[in-house]
Design a protein around this motif. Structure first.
Motif, PDB file in Angstrom:
ATOM      1  N   ASP A  15       0.822  -1.208   0.000  1.00  0.00           N
ATOM      2  CA  ASP A  15       0.000   0.000   0.000  1.00  0.00           C
ATOM      3  C   ASP A  15       0.858   1.261   0.000  1.00  0.00           C
ATOM      4  OD1 ASP A  15      -2.659   1.296   0.273  1.00  0.00           O
ATOM      5  OD2 ASP A  15      -1.868   1.920   2.206  1.00  0.00           O
ATOM      6  N   TRP A  20      -3.111  -1.212  -4.600  1.00  0.00           N
ATOM      7  CA  TRP A  20      -4.425  -1.543  -4.049  1.00  0.00           C
ATOM      8  C   TRP A  20      -5.027  -2.790  -4.689  1.00  0.00           C
ATOM      9  CZ3 TRP A  20      -8.098   3.247  -3.100  1.00  0.00           C
ATOM     10  CH2 TRP A  20      -7.623   3.985  -1.999  1.00  0.00           C
ATOM     11  N   VAL A 239      -7.525  10.173  -1.023  1.00  0.00           N
ATOM     12  CA  VAL A 239      -6.195   9.572  -1.146  1.00  0.00           C
ATOM     13  C   VAL A 239      -5.461  10.149  -2.346  1.00  0.00           C
ATOM     14  CG1 VAL A 239      -4.980   7.422  -1.715  1.00  0.00           C
ATOM     15  CG2 VAL A 239      -6.713   7.442   0.079  1.00  0.00           C
ATOM     16  N   ASP A 275      -1.466   5.156   2.422  1.00  0.00           N
ATOM     17  CA  ASP A 275      -2.318   5.023   1.244  1.00  0.00           C
ATOM     18  C   ASP A 275      -1.838   5.961   0.144  1.00  0.00           C
ATOM     19  OD1 ASP A 275      -4.311   3.123   2.151  1.00  0.00           O
ATOM     20  OD2 ASP A 275      -4.985   4.688   3.527  1.00  0.00           O
ATOM     21  N   TYR A 277      -2.482   5.050  -3.472  1.00  0.00           N
ATOM     22  CA  TYR A 277      -2.952   4.518  -4.760  1.00  0.00           C
ATOM     23  C   TYR A 277      -3.098   5.641  -5.789  1.00  0.00           C
ATOM     24  CZ  TYR A 277      -5.646   2.294  -8.397  1.00  0.00           C
ATOM     25  OH  TYR A 277      -6.060   1.814  -9.618  1.00  0.00           O
TER      26      TYR A 277
END
Length: 305
Positions: A15, A20, A239, A275, A277
């Protein structure tokens, strides 16, 4: 800094490299991920989404072993508040994930609840809160899964509260703990997700030390957070906007959390899981290295092995 046997083992996860999904051409290739983990200074990693790293245990053992890496755990996704069929879905994942992870010595399975809002489209999939009956189903499902994981694979379930899920706020996490059995269900306390809804990580560790089984380390950018909440921005979009920020530029402060958890048990893992992504493949590595240096520099209770 010298490793301290009383401190927590610090690791990282796919991650933190923006991974993801098992297969996404925009994500960093798994070989590069493993190589950069080593270069960034970590020893412990998580499996990430099943299928991203090799699923053949012998190949994965060789790939990790040749780099001096070790596996702390894997991840399963659940929706026990919905229907009884969710138990079949969860176990189908567990057979693969726990089956692989346990063969490589991992002792933990991080379990993430389904989101009420899609992390792919931002669409609302169901109501944001659960009924009392759904809470009962949720708790019973996790205790069932935790007992089965322990008996079949010798691994411990660590539940991960999550933004855009039904268990996210401090009150929801407390209710989840009250309705589940500590023999089979404890917490992967994700410092960023808990802070996302205003939770006080240190207070939770202090009040429920026996339920802290695992840590995910990340920070939230407070300069963005209230705009995100006010404008009801989907978590995936937040994110992409950088809501989970590189330490030490966000909250909560990680050193005191590591020290508080180490006082419970040095066997607790603390896995960096920022996180990211959607990021460019060249972005994660320098952040991962700086994050490791920050953690080992801000507390004497961080160790590599």
């Amino acid at each position: 800094m010298t490793d301290n046997s009383a401190g927590l083992r610090i690791g990282t996860a796919p991650d933190s490299w923006g991974v993801w999904f098992p297969d996404d051409p925009k994500q960093v290739p798994w070989q590069r991920f493993l190589d950069e983990v080593v270069e960034a200074g970590y020893t412990w990693i998580e499996l990430g989404p099943y299928g991203y790293l090799p699923t053949d245990p012998h190949q994965l053992e060789d790939e990790l072993g040749s780099r001096g890496l070790k596996l702390s755990g894997g991840t399963v996704f659940t929706g026990f508040h919905k229907t009884e069929e969710e138990r079949t879905r969860a176990w189908d994942q567990a057979v693969k994930v726990a089956g692989l992870a346990s063969q490589l010595g991992a002792e933990h399975i991080v379990v993430i609840p389904d989101l009420w809002r899609s992390d792919a489209t931002g669409e609302n999939l169901e109501p944001r809160t659960l009924t009392d009956e759904q809470w009962k189903k949720l708790a019973a499902g996790h205790d069932w899964l935790g007992k089965a994981l322990l008996e079949e694979y010798g691994v411990k379930q660590q539940f991960h509260s999550h933004a855009d899920s039904h268990v996210g706020t401090a009150r929801e996490v407390t209710r989840f703990l009250d309705e589940t059995d500590p023999r089979y269900t404890n917490l992967c306390l994700d410092t960023g997700h808990y802070a996302y809804y205003g939770g006080d990580n240190l207070a939770l560790i202090r009040e429920r030390p026996e339920r802290i089984g695992y840590l995910h380390l990340k920070q939230v950018d407070q300069t963005q957070l209230f705009d995100v909440l006010k404008n009801d921005v989907p978590f995936a979009d937040a994110v992409a906007g950088g809501i989970m920020i590189e330490p030490p530029h966000g909250v909560p402060e990680l050193g005191p959390i590591i020290e508080a958890a180490a006082a419970i048990s040095p066997d607790i893992f603390a896995i960096v899981e920022q996180d990211m992504y959607g990021c460019d493949v060249d972005t994660p590595f320098p952040i991962a290295r700086r994050t490791r240096d920050h953690i080992h520099g801000c507390t004497h209770m961080a160790r590599q092995f």
